[in-house]
Design a protein around this motif. Structure first.
Motif, mmCIF file in Angstrom:
data_model
loop_
_atom_site.group_PDB
_atom_site.id
_atom_site.type_symbol
_atom_site.label_atom_id
_atom_site.label_comp_id
_atom_site.label_asym_id
_atom_site.label_seq_id
_atom_site.Cartn_x
_atom_site.Cartn_y
_atom_site.Cartn_z
ATOM 1 N N GLU A 87 0.843 -1.188 0.000
ATOM 2 C CA GLU A 87 0.000 0.000 0.000
ATOM 3 C C GLU A 87 0.883 1.243 0.000
ATOM 4 O OE1 GLU A 87 -3.212 0.058 -0.300
ATOM 5 O OE2 GLU A 87 -3.592 -2.099 -0.092
ATOM 6 N N PRO A 88 0.317 2.389 -0.414
ATOM 7 C CA PRO A 88 1.100 3.633 -0.403
ATOM 8 C C PRO A 88 1.612 3.975 0.994
ATOM 9 C CG PRO A 88 -0.964 3.927 -1.593
ATOM 10 C CD PRO A 88 -1.042 2.592 -0.931
ATOM 11 N N GLY A 89 2.717 4.727 1.011
ATOM 12 C CA GLY A 89 3.290 5.133 2.291
ATOM 13 C C GLY A 89 4.344 4.202 2.823
ATOM 14 N N HIS A 90 4.829 3.271 1.984
ATOM 15 C CA HIS A 90 5.827 2.305 2.434
ATOM 16 C C HIS A 90 7.054 2.324 1.525
ATOM 17 C CE1 HIS A 90 2.288 0.771 4.555
ATOM 18 N NE2 HIS A 90 3.151 0.280 5.428
ATOM 19 N N VAL A 91 8.207 2.047 2.126
ATOM 20 C CA VAL A 91 9.443 1.852 1.386
ATOM 21 C C VAL A 91 9.770 0.362 1.424
ATOM 22 C CG1 VAL A 91 10.792 2.481 3.457
ATOM 23 C CG2 VAL A 91 11.908 2.427 1.221
ATOM 24 N N ILE A 92 10.106 -0.185 0.258
ATOM 25 C CA ILE A 92 10.287 -1.628 0.078
ATOM 26 C C ILE A 92 11.767 -1.913 -0.176
ATOM 27 C CG2 ILE A 92 9.593 -3.616 -1.325
ATOM 28 C CD1 ILE A 92 7.198 -1.474 -2.169
ATOM 29 N N LEU A 93 12.298 -2.914 0.481
ATOM 30 C CA LEU A 93 13.700 -3.309 0.308
ATOM 31 C C LEU A 93 13.788 -4.453 -0.697
ATOM 32 C CD1 LEU A 93 16.727 -3.297 1.154
ATOM 33 C CD2 LEU A 93 16.086 -4.901 2.986
ATOM 34 N N LEU A 94 14.468 -4.197 -1.828
ATOM 35 C CA LEU A 94 14.711 -5.228 -2.834
ATOM 36 C C LEU A 94 16.193 -5.574 -2.827
ATOM 37 C CD1 LEU A 94 12.492 -3.851 -5.748
ATOM 38 C CD2 LEU A 94 11.902 -5.554 -4.001
ATOM 39 N N LYS A 95 16.483 -6.872 -2.940
ATOM 40 C CA LYS A 95 17.853 -7.350 -2.752
ATOM 41 C C LYS A 95 18.391 -7.987 -4.029
ATOM 42 C CE LYS A 95 15.695 -9.211 0.585
ATOM 43 N NZ LYS A 95 15.163 -10.009 1.716
ATOM 44 N N PRO A 96 19.688 -7.872 -4.252
ATOM 45 C CA PRO A 96 20.268 -8.365 -5.504
ATOM 46 C C PRO A 96 20.164 -9.877 -5.659
ATOM 47 C CG PRO A 96 21.995 -7.653 -3.976
ATOM 48 C CD PRO A 96 20.693 -7.238 -3.383
ATOM 49 N N GLY A 97 20.063 -10.293 -6.935
ATOM 50 C CA GLY A 97 20.061 -11.705 -7.263
ATOM 51 C C GLY A 97 18.697 -12.345 -7.371
ATOM 52 N N HIS A 98 17.627 -11.557 -7.177
ATOM 53 C CA HIS A 98 16.278 -12.119 -7.190
ATOM 54 C C HIS A 98 15.522 -11.725 -8.468
ATOM 55 C CE1 HIS A 98 16.477 -13.550 -3.030
ATOM 56 N NE2 HIS A 98 17.128 -12.428 -2.761
ATOM 57 N N LEU A 99 14.647 -12.610 -8.919
ATOM 58 C CA LEU A 99 13.806 -12.355 -10.082
ATOM 59 C C LEU A 99 12.562 -11.592 -9.628
ATOM 60 C CD1 LEU A 99 13.185 -12.842 -13.123
ATOM 61 C CD2 LEU A 99 12.028 -14.954 -12.418
ATOM 62 N N GLU A 100 12.304 -10.432 -10.256
ATOM 63 C CA GLU A 100 11.216 -9.558 -9.839
ATOM 64 C C GLU A 100 10.282 -9.238 -11.000
ATOM 65 O OE1 GLU A 100 14.123 -7.053 -6.747
ATOM 66 O OE2 GLU A 100 13.407 -6.150 -8.619
ATOM 67 N N GLN A 101 9.008 -9.111 -10.684
ATOM 68 C CA GLN A 101 8.021 -8.658 -11.655
ATOM 69 C C GLN A 101 7.017 -7.771 -10.919
ATOM 70 O OE1 GLN A 101 6.899 -11.572 -14.410
ATOM 71 N NE2 GLN A 101 5.420 -10.292 -15.491
ATOM 72 N N PHE A 102 6.652 -6.642 -11.538
ATOM 73 C CA PHE A 102 5.836 -5.636 -10.883
ATOM 74 C C PHE A 102 4.480 -5.500 -11.574
ATOM 75 C CE2 PHE A 102 10.193 -4.726 -10.056
ATOM 76 C CZ PHE A 102 10.264 -4.121 -8.819
ATOM 77 N N LYS A 103 3.455 -5.325 -10.764
ATOM 78 C CA LYS A 103 2.101 -5.057 -11.253
ATOM 79 C C LYS A 103 1.547 -3.892 -10.441
ATOM 80 C CE LYS A 103 -2.489 -7.190 -11.647
ATOM 81 N NZ LYS A 103 -3.295 -8.433 -11.370
ATOM 82 N N PHE A 104 0.952 -2.909 -11.146
ATOM 83 C CA PHE A 104 0.489 -1.702 -10.488
ATOM 84 C C PHE A 104 -1.042 -1.616 -10.503
ATOM 85 C CE2 PHE A 104 4.704 -0.978 -12.322
ATOM 86 C CZ PHE A 104 5.412 -0.724 -11.159
ATOM 87 N N SER A 105 -1.570 -0.630 -9.790
ATOM 88 C CA SER A 105 -3.012 -0.483 -9.628
ATOM 89 C C SER A 105 -3.744 -0.516 -10.974
ATOM 90 C CB SER A 105 -3.334 0.833 -8.916
ATOM 91 O OG SER A 105 -4.716 1.082 -8.909
ATOM 92 N N GLU A 106 -4.887 -1.199 -11.002
ATOM 93 C CA GLU A 106 -5.702 -1.263 -12.211
ATOM 94 C C GLU A 106 -6.576 -0.032 -12.379
ATOM 95 O OE1 GLU A 106 -5.554 -3.500 -14.497
ATOM 96 O OE2 GLU A 106 -4.373 -5.080 -13.537
ATOM 97 N N THR A 107 -6.772 0.751 -11.327
ATOM 98 C CA THR A 107 -7.769 1.822 -11.363
ATOM 99 C C THR A 107 -7.205 3.225 -11.197
ATOM 100 O OG1 THR A 107 -8.156 1.579 -8.982
ATOM 101 C CG2 THR A 107 -9.547 0.269 -10.464
#
Length: 269
Positions: free
Chosen positions: A59-79
């Motif tokens: 949800e909005p208002g958060h900072v997310i930690l992403l780490k090297p070596g991982h496979l990532e895929q992003f999906k954003f709000s539909e509306t």
């Protein structure tokens, strides 16, 4: 090696860069292999990230930690539009114990005002500094250590942080409205006085100050990344008039809306 300064030494940082993007409704990104330690700041909309096959929503208002070596895929709000910023810190090498330390940290944290100010600084300093400069690398290390420090603080106060998070989510989703403290407090089931005490304890500002800071932040983003008029941005961001918007921006960062826009657009030419 018993702290983040030992585990993530400055001399091993190759570069630090930051950015900002607004995805339209239904936006997608990836798949990709993450190469950096990346902090993703979700300001509006909604985000789902699939990491090595595991899906997590944010949800909005958060900072997310992403780490090297991982496979990532992003999906954003539909509306609705999804606006996020990021800081990427690229290391020449990361020791196994450092990877283990990263895995011990929370996947996400509430975005504090200190973190907002730091990413503002990193983005603005990129106009005059190479991503491999000593300043940018030092700011990247500061961002990583801020995440570590706020992880500890969040764990200490986890029992009452949800109320602050809920209030921040309300303000971030309704920042264009003429919100009062009483309305925000009612939305999260607290008295105004209790909500103020929680914000002072955990954010070191009042809820209404947080709301105005968020409006300013969103206004700057629209100045830089949209062709909307200053008057239209003022309305969208909850300011009474364009003069009110310009005055608040000037008080906050020392620049007028027109100078912010011209500097940003000149830098992209």
């Amino acid at each position: 090696m018993n702290n983040s300064y030992d585990l993530f030494p400055y001399q091993d940082i190759v570069n630090t860069y930051a950015g900002s993007v607004v995805y339209p409704p239904g936006g997608r990104y990836g798949p990709r292999i993450q190469n950096d330690i990346q902090l993703v700041f979700l300001h509006t909309g909604y985000m789902e990230i699939e990491i090595d096959g595991t899906l997590t929503s944010f949800e909005p208002g958060h900072v997310i930690l992403l780490k090297p070596g991982h496979l990532e895929q992003f999906k954003f709000s539909e509306t609705k539009e999804t606006w996020h910023r990021w800081i990427s810190i690229h290391y020449s090498r990361i020791a196994p114990e450092a990877y283990a330390y990263l895995d011990s940290l929370p996947l996400c944290l509430p975005i504090s005002e200190e973190f907002n100010r730091l990413i503002d600084l990193i983005i603005s300093s990129q106009h005059n500094n190479n991503v491999e400069s000593g300043l940018q690398r030092s700011l990247g290390l500061a961002a990583l250590n801020m995440y570590v420090g706020e992880s500890s603080r969040f764990k200490q106060h986890a029992s009452i942080h949800p109320s602050v998070d809920q209030a921040k989510t309300v303000m971030q989703s309704r920042f264009s409205e003429n919100l009062s403290l009483a309305e925000v407090a009612s939305a999260v089931g607290l008295s105004p006085e209790h909500l103020v005490r929680l914000f002072r304890q955990h954010e070191r500002i009042t809820p209404i100050k947080y709301l105005w800071n968020y409006r300013i932040l969103r206004g700057i983003e629209l100045l830089v990344h949209s062709g909307l008029s200053v008057s239209e941005i003022s309305v969208r961001c909850g300011f009474q008039t364009s003069y009110h918007f310009a005055r608040k921006i000037k008080e906050s960062i020392g620049h007028t809306p027109s100078s912010i826009r011209s500097t940003a657009w000149e830098g992209n030419n």
